[in-house]
Design an enzyme around this catalytic site. Structure first.
Site, PDB file in Angstrom:
ATOM      1  N   GLN A  34       0.963  -1.287  -0.086  1.00  0.00           N
ATOM      2  CA  GLN A  34       0.069   0.026  -0.133  1.00  0.00           C
ATOM      3  C   GLN A  34       0.818   1.325  -0.020  1.00  0.00           C
ATOM      4  O   GLN A  34       0.528   2.187  -0.724  1.00  0.00           O
ATOM      5  CB  GLN A  34      -1.107   0.155   1.173  1.00  0.00           C
ATOM      6  CG  GLN A  34      -2.044   1.120   1.184  1.00  0.00           C
ATOM      7  CD  GLN A  34      -2.588   1.269   2.537  1.00  0.00           C
ATOM      8  OE1 GLN A  34      -2.241   0.870   3.538  1.00  0.00           O
ATOM      9  NE2 GLN A  34      -3.889   2.206   2.501  1.00  0.00           N
ATOM     10  N   ASP A  75      13.368 -11.749  -0.716  1.00  0.00           N
ATOM     11  CA  ASP A  75      12.785 -12.286   0.508  1.00  0.00           C
ATOM     12  C   ASP A  75      13.771 -11.507   1.607  1.00  0.00           C
ATOM     13  O   ASP A  75      14.847 -11.939   1.707  1.00  0.00           O
ATOM     14  CB  ASP A  75      12.899 -13.747   0.509  1.00  0.00           C
ATOM     15  CG  ASP A  75      12.312 -14.422   1.830  1.00  0.00           C
ATOM     16  OD1 ASP A  75      12.334 -13.521   2.834  1.00  0.00           O
ATOM     17  OD2 ASP A  75      12.478 -15.555   1.908  1.00  0.00           O
ATOM     18  N   TYR A 165       2.335  -8.195  15.575  1.00  0.00           N
ATOM     19  CA  TYR A 165       2.910  -7.067  14.709  1.00  0.00           C
ATOM     20  C   TYR A 165       3.638  -5.806  15.600  1.00  0.00           C
ATOM     21  O   TYR A 165       4.562  -5.197  15.514  1.00  0.00           O
ATOM     22  CB  TYR A 165       1.755  -6.646  13.888  1.00  0.00           C
ATOM     23  CG  TYR A 165       1.707  -5.334  13.385  1.00  0.00           C
ATOM     24  CD1 TYR A 165       2.900  -5.388  11.987  1.00  0.00           C
ATOM     25  CD2 TYR A 165       1.187  -4.315  13.286  1.00  0.00           C
ATOM     26  CE1 TYR A 165       2.919  -4.283  11.143  1.00  0.00           C
ATOM     27  CE2 TYR A 165       1.396  -2.937  12.761  1.00  0.00           C
ATOM     28  CZ  TYR A 165       2.158  -2.908  11.498  1.00  0.00           C
ATOM     29  OH  TYR A 165       2.358  -2.030  10.655  1.00  0.00           O
ATOM     30  N   LYS A 169       7.283  -4.370  16.151  1.00  0.00           N
ATOM     31  CA  LYS A 169       7.499  -2.827  15.701  1.00  0.00           C
ATOM     32  C   LYS A 169       8.181  -2.127  16.748  1.00  0.00           C
ATOM     33  O   LYS A 169       8.951  -1.430  16.464  1.00  0.00           O
ATOM     34  CB  LYS A 169       6.174  -2.312  15.324  1.00  0.00           C
ATOM     35  CG  LYS A 169       5.569  -2.599  13.868  1.00  0.00           C
ATOM     36  CD  LYS A 169       6.690  -2.081  12.896  1.00  0.00           C
ATOM     37  CE  LYS A 169       6.138  -2.263  11.429  1.00  0.00           C
ATOM     38  NZ  LYS A 169       7.314  -2.104  10.529  1.00  0.00           N
TER      39      LYS A 169
HETATM   40  N1  SER Z   1      -2.566  -0.081   9.412  1.00  0.00           N
HETATM   41  C1  SER Z   1      -1.806  -1.022  10.368  1.00  0.00           C
HETATM   42  C2  SER Z   1      -2.676  -2.115  10.569  1.00  0.00           C
HETATM   43  O1  SER Z   1      -3.849  -1.988  10.774  1.00  0.00           O
HETATM   44  C3  SER Z   1      -1.249  -0.299  11.480  1.00  0.00           C
HETATM   45  O2  SER Z   1       0.041  -0.181  11.507  1.00  0.00           O
HETATM   46  O3  SER Z   1      -2.109  -3.146  10.829  1.00  0.00           O
END
Ligand code: SER
Length: 342
Positions: A34, A75, A165, A169
């Site tokens: 995106q 990769d 996630y 991060k």
């Molecule tokens: N847009 C992302 C997500 O929803 C947030 O960093 O995972």
């Protein structure tokens, strides 16, 4: 060779030196994503088409992105492959965007760990090995967690996320700051809120509803929202996000007190508020709310963000608020789908 010939050689040598000094060779990982698909266009406009190398792994470049090449398959979890592409294309700057987002990360945490954490580690190690000029690694509002203050969340606060996630991060931010301090590698990053765009769809995020909803609205279909109608989240329109990345990358280093962990934001809204804004264009738009597993992720993230550090240190200012974003999204998606608005 006469005097004028000597001068010509001298002049072209100076041009050569000048070009070498300002020439950037940029690698974009995750370039079909995106952010990547739009960032690549902006970087090519700024630094020259041939100086931006796009990499992809999972998604193949759609036909309309072919001109964003040269494309390389990479990769990022494969350290040797990362080194090879840096050497082959004589890279000095990386925008490392390849990542598994929050919702996909909860379905496959092992994949999120490998891509997000090992991928970032490989990029940072390569950054030191090849003495790269700069490494840009976007972070996310997912670094925050249920114990973080929800409103006007400060830059310095509790970072105890409950998603894989978010964990990767936070680690990426800490590693970025560590590589800057220990090795002098110029790593910079910002915590993106949900990003909204009409060109390339997001993949596997919790904020994706705020993009999907426009396609349903413009096509005259009812939308089933996977978040509750009162779920506030910080958001940003893609032109602001692209500008933020480039402005941070070009900011004078002596002005930066933070490096890999800037809060930034542009707006905050709930699904209900977004629907109200869309109904100004499409009054009959129908929405029902059926929260799923992503509600818990959204509930662990802030409602709104304090981005004063980014404003002070590199002059961050968003241009799009909710009405300006909705206006641009509706018009572009209607054009893209060949639909007339009511
Ligand atoms: N847009 C992302 C997500 O929803 C947030 O960093 O995972």
């Amino acid at each position: 060779m006469g005097e004028s010939g000597d001068n010509k050689v001298k002049i072209s040598y100076y041009y050569f030196l000048l070009e070498v000094r300002i020439l950037k060779r940029i690698l974009v990982t995750g370039a079909t994503g995106q952010i990547g698909s739009e960032l690549t266009v902006a970087l090519k406009e700024r630094y020259g088409k041939e100086n931006v190398i796009s990499t992809m792994h999972v998604r193949k470049p759609p036909e309309d992105l072919e001109e964003l090449g040269p494309w390389v398959t990479l990769d990022v979890t494969d350290r040797n492959a990362v080194d090879k592409v840096i050497e082959e294309y004589d890279i000095d700057t990386i925008y490392h965007l390849a990542a598994i987002l929050s919702a996909t990360g909860e379905k496959n945490p092992q994949l999120a760990f490998r891509v997000n954490l090992l991928g970032t580690y490989n990029i940072l190690e390569a950054g030191v090995k090849y003495n790269l000029e700069r490494v840009m690694i976007p972070s996310s509002i997912a670094v925050f967690g249920p114990e973080t203050p929800r409103d006007n969340t400060p830059n310095e606060t509790v970072l105890k996320p409950t998603t894989m996630y978010g964990i990767t991060k936070v680690a990426g931010e800490l590693l970025g700051n560590y590589y800057f301090k220990k090795y002098g590698l110029d790593v910079r990053g910002l915590r993106f809120p949900g990003l909204i765009s009409w060109k390339t769809p997001p993949g596997g995020g919790t904020t994706d509803y705020a993009v999907e909803i426009f396609y349903y609205a413009v096509e005259g279909k009812k939308y089933t929202c996977f978040l509750r109608d009162d779920t506030y989240l910080p958001m940003m329109y893609m032109p602001d996000a692209i500008r933020a990345l480039i402005e941070l990358a070009e900011a004078p280093i002596e002005k930066l007190k933070h490096h890999a962990d800037f809060n930034i934001t542009a707006m905050s809204f709930s699904p209900r508020e977004l629907v109200e804004e869309i109904r100004k264009y499409i009054p009959d738009f129908e929405v029902e709310y059926k929260p799923d597993y992503r509600q818990e992720i959204a509930d662990s993230w802030p409602n709104s963000i304090d981005d004063s550090a980014a404003r002070e240190e590199w002059g961050w200012r968003p241009e799009y608020d909710l009405p300006a974003m909705v206006d641009d999204m509706i018009k572009n998606i209607a054009r893209k789908l060949g639909k007339d608005l009511p």
